[in-house]
Design a protein around this motif. Structure first.
Motif, mmCIF file in Angstrom:
data_model
loop_
_atom_site.group_PDB
_atom_site.id
_atom_site.type_symbol
_atom_site.label_atom_id
_atom_site.label_comp_id
_atom_site.label_asym_id
_atom_site.label_seq_id
_atom_site.Cartn_x
_atom_site.Cartn_y
_atom_site.Cartn_z
ATOM 1 N N VAL A 1 4.470 1.191 -6.957
ATOM 2 C CA VAL A 1 5.520 0.524 -6.179
ATOM 3 C C VAL A 1 5.223 0.619 -4.687
ATOM 4 N N ILE A 2 4.566 1.678 -4.268
ATOM 5 C CA ILE A 2 4.289 1.892 -2.857
ATOM 6 C C ILE A 2 3.452 0.759 -2.255
ATOM 7 N N ILE A 3 2.665 0.079 -3.064
ATOM 8 C CA ILE A 3 1.855 -1.039 -2.553
ATOM 9 C C ILE A 3 2.754 -2.166 -2.076
ATOM 10 N N SER A 4 3.792 -2.462 -2.818
ATOM 11 C CA SER A 4 4.749 -3.482 -2.403
ATOM 12 C C SER A 4 5.390 -3.104 -1.071
ATOM 13 N N TYR A 5 5.722 -1.837 -0.908
ATOM 14 C CA TYR A 5 6.324 -1.375 0.337
ATOM 15 C C TYR A 5 5.337 -1.509 1.500
ATOM 16 N N ILE A 6 4.067 -1.161 1.288
ATOM 17 C CA ILE A 6 3.057 -1.296 2.340
ATOM 18 C C ILE A 6 2.932 -2.758 2.758
ATOM 19 N N ARG A 7 2.938 -3.657 1.798
ATOM 20 C CA ARG A 7 2.850 -5.089 2.134
ATOM 21 C C ARG A 7 4.068 -5.534 2.933
ATOM 22 N N GLN A 8 5.245 -4.993 2.634
ATOM 23 C CA GLN A 8 6.438 -5.317 3.436
ATOM 24 C C GLN A 8 6.245 -4.864 4.879
ATOM 25 N N ILE A 9 5.680 -3.680 5.062
ATOM 26 C CA ILE A 9 5.419 -3.177 6.409
ATOM 27 C C ILE A 9 4.395 -4.079 7.102
ATOM 28 N N LEU B 1 -13.102 -5.089 6.287
ATOM 29 C CA LEU B 1 -13.480 -6.125 7.233
ATOM 30 C C LEU B 1 -12.483 -7.251 7.247
ATOM 31 N N GLY B 2 -11.211 -6.876 7.264
ATOM 32 C CA GLY B 2 -10.209 -7.931 7.248
ATOM 33 C C GLY B 2 -8.976 -7.584 8.035
ATOM 34 N N LEU B 3 -8.288 -8.615 8.422
ATOM 35 C CA LEU B 3 -7.022 -8.509 9.118
ATOM 36 C C LEU B 3 -5.942 -8.893 8.127
ATOM 37 N N ILE B 4 -4.956 -8.037 7.988
ATOM 38 C CA ILE B 4 -3.817 -8.359 7.138
ATOM 39 C C ILE B 4 -2.831 -9.125 8.004
ATOM 40 N N ALA C 1 -7.677 2.250 -2.738
ATOM 41 C CA ALA C 1 -6.335 2.099 -2.163
ATOM 42 C C ALA C 1 -6.289 0.888 -1.238
ATOM 43 N N LEU C 2 -7.302 0.737 -0.403
ATOM 44 C CA LEU C 2 -7.335 -0.394 0.524
ATOM 45 C C LEU C 2 -7.456 -1.721 -0.217
ATOM 46 N N ARG C 3 -8.247 -1.746 -1.263
ATOM 47 C CA ARG C 3 -8.378 -2.965 -2.070
ATOM 48 C C ARG C 3 -7.042 -3.346 -2.693
ATOM 49 N N MET C 4 -6.313 -2.346 -3.196
ATOM 50 C CA MET C 4 -5.008 -2.613 -3.805
ATOM 51 C C MET C 4 -4.044 -3.228 -2.794
ATOM 52 N N VAL C 5 -4.076 -2.738 -1.570
ATOM 53 C CA VAL C 5 -3.198 -3.279 -0.528
ATOM 54 C C VAL C 5 -3.595 -4.715 -0.207
ATOM 55 N N GLN C 6 -4.884 -4.961 -0.063
ATOM 56 C CA GLN C 6 -5.351 -6.292 0.309
ATOM 57 C C GLN C 6 -5.120 -7.315 -0.809
ATOM 58 N N GLN C 7 -5.283 -6.909 -2.065
ATOM 59 C CA GLN C 7 -5.191 -7.845 -3.175
ATOM 60 C C GLN C 7 -3.830 -7.814 -3.858
ATOM 61 N N TYR C 8 -2.829 -7.368 -3.128
ATOM 62 C CA TYR C 8 -1.486 -7.240 -3.679
ATOM 63 C C TYR C 8 -0.982 -8.551 -4.269
ATOM 64 N N THR C 9 -0.441 -8.466 -5.460
ATOM 65 C CA THR C 9 0.283 -9.582 -6.062
ATOM 66 C C THR C 9 1.614 -9.027 -6.553
ATOM 67 N N PHE C 10 2.690 -9.687 -6.213
ATOM 68 C CA PHE C 10 4.019 -9.189 -6.531
ATOM 69 C C PHE C 10 4.147 -8.838 -8.009
ATOM 70 N N GLY C 11 4.522 -7.589 -8.265
ATOM 71 C CA GLY C 11 4.749 -7.126 -9.623
ATOM 72 C C GLY C 11 3.491 -6.820 -10.420
#
Length: 127
Positions: A101-109, A122-125, A86-96
């Motif tokens: 869909v929830i990953i896109s929303y997390i990136r917006q937040i 080990l990263g800062l978003i 789940a964390l990898r998906m958030v960090q490596q998000y690419t639009f579409g």
């Protein structure tokens, strides 16, 4: 040896979240806790969300509590989850390009004016 909860630095809140899915019927839920630098409980949560994957349950837990932390005035948040997927998906998000869909929303937040840290990655978003 079990993991030991380490408090965040002063001025930060820490979110610990977990998702779960029944092997019997596929029903899922998420839950967790938001605490300050003294370990003081700020908010606890749990929610049944129906049928989905355990990764999706993790993602819903992360997004729900991020929204709450923002609403409480938090501007420095550490997010801990046992789901590296789940964390990898958030960090490596690419639009579409993500299955949820929830990953896109997390990136917006994440793009709000605050600092979000995912220590397992080990990263800062940043924005």
């Amino acid at each position: 040896m079990p993991d030991i909860w380490i408090p965040p630095e002063e001025g930060w809140l820490k979110l610990n979240t977990d998702g779960a899915r029944s092997l019997v019927d596929g029903s899922a839920s998420y839950g967790g806790v938001l605490r300050d630098h003294n370990g003081k409980w700020i908010h606890g949560f749990n929610k049944f969300i129906g049928r989905c994957s355990v990764v999706e349950a993790e993602l819903w837990g992360i997004s729900t509590e991020m929204d709450l932390a923002w609403g409480l005035g938090c501007r420095q948040l550490i997010i801990e989850s046992d789901s590296s997927e789940a964390l990898r998906m958030v960090q490596q998000y690419t639009f579409g390009g993500d299955p949820y869909v929830i990953i896109s929303y997390i990136r917006q937040i994440c793009n709000k004016d605050w600092q979000i840290v995912f220590p397992r990655l080990l990263g800062l978003i940043t924005k």
